[in-house]
Design a protein around this motif. Structure first.
Motif, PDB file in Angstrom:
ATOM      1  N   VAL A 329       0.819  -1.221   0.000  1.00 11.70           N
ATOM      2  CA  VAL A 329       0.000   0.000   0.000  1.00 11.70           C
ATOM      3  C   VAL A 329       0.857   1.278   0.000  1.00 11.70           C
ATOM      4  N   PRO A 330       1.815   1.427   0.943  1.00  8.10           N
ATOM      5  CA  PRO A 330       2.643   2.653   0.868  1.00  8.10           C
ATOM      6  C   PRO A 330       3.429   2.754  -0.439  1.00  8.10           C
ATOM      7  N   THR A 331       3.802   1.617  -1.043  1.00 10.12           N
ATOM      8  CA  THR A 331       4.579   1.702  -2.290  1.00 10.12           C
ATOM      9  C   THR A 331       3.678   2.127  -3.454  1.00 10.12           C
ATOM     10  N   GLN A 332       2.417   1.723  -3.411  1.00 14.05           N
ATOM     11  CA  GLN A 332       1.464   2.206  -4.430  1.00 14.05           C
ATOM     12  C   GLN A 332       1.283   3.717  -4.285  1.00 14.05           C
ATOM     13  N   LEU A 333       1.175   4.154  -3.017  1.00 14.37           N
ATOM     14  CA  LEU A 333       0.983   5.590  -2.761  1.00 14.37           C
ATOM     15  C   LEU A 333       2.222   6.387  -3.153  1.00 14.37           C
ATOM     16  N   LEU A 334       3.405   5.820  -2.895  1.00 14.75           N
ATOM     17  CA  LEU A 334       4.641   6.506  -3.308  1.00 14.75           C
ATOM     18  C   LEU A 334       4.635   6.715  -4.822  1.00 14.75           C
ATOM     19  N   ALA A 335       4.236   5.673  -5.559  1.00 11.03           N
ATOM     20  CA  ALA A 335       4.202   5.767  -7.030  1.00 11.03           C
ATOM     21  C   ALA A 335       3.184   6.817  -7.459  1.00 11.03           C
ATOM     22  N   TYR A 336       2.009   6.756  -6.861  1.00 11.57           N
ATOM     23  CA  TYR A 336       0.934   7.692  -7.220  1.00 11.57           C
ATOM     24  C   TYR A 336       1.380   9.139  -7.009  1.00 11.57           C
ATOM     25  N   TYR A 337       1.876   9.435  -5.794  1.00 10.79           N
ATOM     26  CA  TYR A 337       2.207  10.833  -5.495  1.00 10.79           C
ATOM     27  C   TYR A 337       3.407  11.316  -6.312  1.00 10.79           C
ATOM     28  N   THR A 338       4.356  10.420  -6.556  1.00 13.84           N
ATOM     29  CA  THR A 338       5.518  10.845  -7.346  1.00 13.84           C
ATOM     30  C   THR A 338       5.063  11.251  -8.754  1.00 13.84           C
ATOM     31  N   SER A 339       4.157  10.477  -9.321  1.00 12.51           N
ATOM     32  CA  SER A 339       3.648  10.788 -10.658  1.00 12.51           C
ATOM     33  C   SER A 339       2.928  12.137 -10.681  1.00 12.51           C
ATOM     34  N   ILE A 340       2.075  12.339  -9.681  1.00 10.34           N
ATOM     35  CA  ILE A 340       1.319  13.602  -9.597  1.00 10.34           C
ATOM     36  C   ILE A 340       2.269  14.790  -9.421  1.00 10.34           C
ATOM     37  N   GLN A 341       3.237  14.598  -8.509  1.00  7.48           N
ATOM     38  CA  GLN A 341       4.174  15.701  -8.221  1.00  7.48           C
ATOM     39  C   GLN A 341       5.001  16.067  -9.451  1.00  7.48           C
ATOM     40  N   ARG A 342       5.200  15.109 -10.323  1.00  8.67           N
ATOM     41  CA  ARG A 342       5.959  15.387 -11.552  1.00  8.67           C
ATOM     42  C   ARG A 342       5.054  15.869 -12.685  1.00  8.67           C
ATOM     43  N   GLY A 343       3.753  15.905 -12.398  1.00  8.57           N
ATOM     44  CA  GLY A 343       2.812  16.450 -13.378  1.00  8.57           C
ATOM     45  C   GLY A 343       2.417  15.480 -14.486  1.00  8.57           C
ATOM     46  N   TYR A 344       2.456  14.187 -14.220  1.00 11.47           N
ATOM     47  CA  TYR A 344       2.107  13.210 -15.249  1.00 11.47           C
ATOM     48  C   TYR A 344       0.637  12.773 -15.143  1.00 11.47           C
ATOM     49  N   ASP A 345       0.176  12.153 -16.220  1.00 13.39           N
ATOM     50  CA  ASP A 345      -1.184  11.591 -16.243  1.00 13.39           C
ATOM     51  C   ASP A 345      -1.131  10.206 -15.598  1.00 13.39           C
ATOM     52  N   VAL A 346      -1.373  10.165 -14.289  1.00 11.53           N
ATOM     53  CA  VAL A 346      -1.110   8.938 -13.529  1.00 11.53           C
ATOM     54  C   VAL A 346      -1.986   7.755 -13.972  1.00 11.53           C
ATOM     55  N   ASP A 347      -3.204   8.047 -14.404  1.00 11.78           N
ATOM     56  CA  ASP A 347      -4.092   6.942 -14.798  1.00 11.78           C
ATOM     57  C   ASP A 347      -3.761   6.379 -16.176  1.00 11.78           C
ATOM     58  N   LYS A 348      -3.083   7.194 -16.990  1.00 13.88           N
ATOM     59  CA  LYS A 348      -2.771   6.738 -18.357  1.00 13.88           C
ATOM     60  C   LYS A 348      -1.318   7.042 -18.687  1.00 13.88           C
ATOM     61  N   PRO A 349      -0.390   6.291 -18.103  1.00 16.57           N
ATOM     62  CA  PRO A 349       1.021   6.557 -18.374  1.00 16.57           C
ATOM     63  C   PRO A 349       1.353   6.354 -19.859  1.00 16.57           C
ATOM     64  N   ARG A 350       2.388   7.052 -20.297  1.00 13.46           N
ATOM     65  CA  ARG A 350       2.756   6.990 -21.710  1.00 13.46           C
ATOM     66  C   ARG A 350       3.101   5.552 -22.135  1.00 13.46           C
ATOM     67  N   ASN A 351       2.856   5.252 -23.357  1.00 17.45           N
ATOM     68  CA  ASN A 351       3.260   3.988 -24.007  1.00 17.45           C
ATOM     69  C   ASN A 351       2.563   2.731 -23.476  1.00 17.45           C
ATOM     70  N   LEU A 352       1.626   2.877 -22.554  1.00 16.49           N
ATOM     71  CA  LEU A 352       1.029   1.682 -21.943  1.00 16.49           C
ATOM     72  C   LEU A 352      -0.468   1.582 -22.237  1.00 16.49           C
ATOM     73  N   ALA A 353      -0.966   0.335 -22.287  1.00 16.76           N
ATOM     74  CA  ALA A 353      -2.406   0.103 -22.427  1.00 16.76           C
ATOM     75  C   ALA A 353      -2.875  -0.696 -21.222  1.00 16.76           C
ATOM     76  N   LYS A 354      -4.136  -0.577 -20.878  1.00 18.89           N
ATOM     77  CA  LYS A 354      -4.653  -1.309 -19.716  1.00 18.89           C
ATOM     78  C   LYS A 354      -4.558  -2.816 -19.928  1.00 18.89           C
ATOM     79  N   SER A 355      -4.993  -3.280 -21.104  1.00 22.68           N
ATOM     80  CA  SER A 355      -4.749  -4.704 -21.307  1.00 22.68           C
ATOM     81  C   SER A 355      -3.979  -4.885 -22.596  1.00 22.68           C
ATOM     82  N   VAL A 356      -2.961  -5.718 -22.503  1.00 25.13           N
ATOM     83  CA  VAL A 356      -2.004  -5.839 -23.590  1.00 25.13           C
ATOM     84  C   VAL A 356      -2.405  -7.021 -24.461  1.00 25.13           C
ATOM     85  N   THR A 357      -3.147  -6.728 -25.523  1.00 27.51           N
ATOM     86  CA  THR A 357      -3.726  -7.806 -26.317  1.00 27.51           C
ATOM     87  C   THR A 357      -2.904  -8.132 -27.564  1.00 27.51           C
TER      88      THR A 357
END
Ligand code: M6R
Length: 359
Positions: A329-357
């Motif tokens: 849980v704290p490691t998920q939160l660390l990832a979340y806040y780091t992304s936000i603090q850097r100004g990224y789109d945390v729900d849709k990171p670059r180059n990635l898809a939700k399911s890799v078909t």
């Protein structure tokens, strides 16, 4: 709908205590017995070795599953990255049983292996969040994660649901086989304890937000270290941070640092040490001292019973085999806040898809 939440990832992190409770309700009856299809348990009971096949975060949940199956139920278990298994399958035992872990049930790499397994004629179980998904339809059996839709690309609640359901499956398997260690392991009450512990951690998220700001918001690289299940967790924590914050992050077995990676440590390098296993706590602490001595900025995440006064994040006590359910849980939160603090789109990171078909 994300309702009052700014992002799906944060909502899904927060939903984890509820997911644990739902799994207990779905898989245990009023007298505390596990409700899992008898036919599945009979087939599983005939296996001489389990093969867990998955990708990404689901693979990391499989690493924890291996510990649960082997340490509690004594059944040899291998965990394979699906895209590797597809072209380089291991030598199989006489009576293999395959477990596919997949949030979406659509991952092409895992589907490819399942097609092969079906051609060989071996039994299989898909553990998925999506009823009627392709891997669910094509496997001999399915167990559902009941985690509710996971929208953020970074998987959070599916990871913890997968580990919890693996523990429930070990319980059913071991009870059916009369294995004493499993009988003594009260999974339903352990998962309730986990749910309460997770709640404590999500309630303290602002503490983690501050740590992310001080430690990770401008760094170029980071390391997670641990041993045993803490090493499995370190790999998942590293994937989470890198995929949403683009910080180059690696998860290491802490004893391996001195075999090469410690050369990367310099003044201020962030290193997160995960300490939840009484057997290895002292060893991981001494590895952390080695990087501290080289100037690393070390964050200690330790279980309450193993914590010292200097540890910044203290985890509620749960059974050590289930500790990734809380330490993640704290490691998920660390990832979340780091992304936000850097100004990224945390729900849709670059180059990635939700399911890799695609393969
Ligand atoms: O749907 P699946 O569980 O099969 O997906 C596997 C991976 O693609 C997935 O876990 C991926 O690694 C996530 N983005 C990690 O957060």
């Amino acid at each position: 709908q994300k309702g009052a939440y700014p992002h799906y990832m944060l909502k899904e992190i927060d939903e984890q205590p509820g997911v644990m409770r739902t799994l207990v309700q779905e898989y245990f009856d009023a007298s505390g017995n596990v409700k899992i299809d008898q036919d599945l348990l009979d087939t599983l009971g005939q296996a001489d070795r389990l093969y867990i096949v998955a990708a990404g975060t689901s693979y990391h949940a499989g690493l924890v599953g291996k510990e649960l199956f082997e340490k509690l139920a004594g059944i040899p278990t291998e965990v394979h990255v699906a895209s590797e298994f597809a072209y380089n399958p291991p030598l199989l035992s006489k009576r293999p049983f395959f477990i596919f872990l997949t949030q979406s049930g659509e991952t092409a790499d895992s589907r490819q292996v399942l097609t092969q397994v079906n051609e060989w004629g071996y039994p299989s179980l898909t553990i998925t969040n999506v009823p009627n998904s392709t891997l669910s339809r094509e496997a001999s059996y399915t167990l559902l994660l009941h985690a509710g839709p996971e929208i953020a690309v970074a998987s959070t609640k599916a990871y913890t649901a997968q580990i919890a359901l693996e523990a429930i499956l070990v319980k059913a398997y071991g009870e059916a086989k009369g294995i004493q260690k499993v009988k003594d392991f009260d999974v339903a009450s352990e998962l309730t304890k986990v749910a309460n512990g997770m709640q404590e951690l999500v309630d303290e998220k602002h503490n983690v937000e501050q740590i992310a700001k001080e430690m990770l918001s401008t760094t170029r690289n980071a390391f997670y270290i641990g041993r045993g299940v803490d090493y499995a967790l370190a790999q998942e924590a590293a994937l989470k941070l890198k995929e949403v914050s683009y910080v180059q992050t690696e998860g290491f077995a802490s004893g391996e640092l001195k075999h090469g990676t410690i050369a990367l440590i310099e003044e201020g390098t962030p290193v997160v040490a995960i300490i939840t296993d009484p057997k290895t706590a002292a060893h991981t602490r001494s590895n952390a001292q080695e990087v501290l001595a080289r100037g690393a900025n070390v964050l200690f995440i330790a279980s309450r019973d193993l914590a010292t006064d200097n540890d910044q994040i203290v985890l509620p006590e749960v059974d050590p085999l289930l500790s990734p359910l809380v330490s993640v849980v704290p490691t998920q939160l660390l990832a979340y806040y780091t992304s936000i603090q850097r100004g990224y789109d945390v729900d849709k990171p670059r180059n990635l898809a939700k399911s890799v078909t695609v393969e």
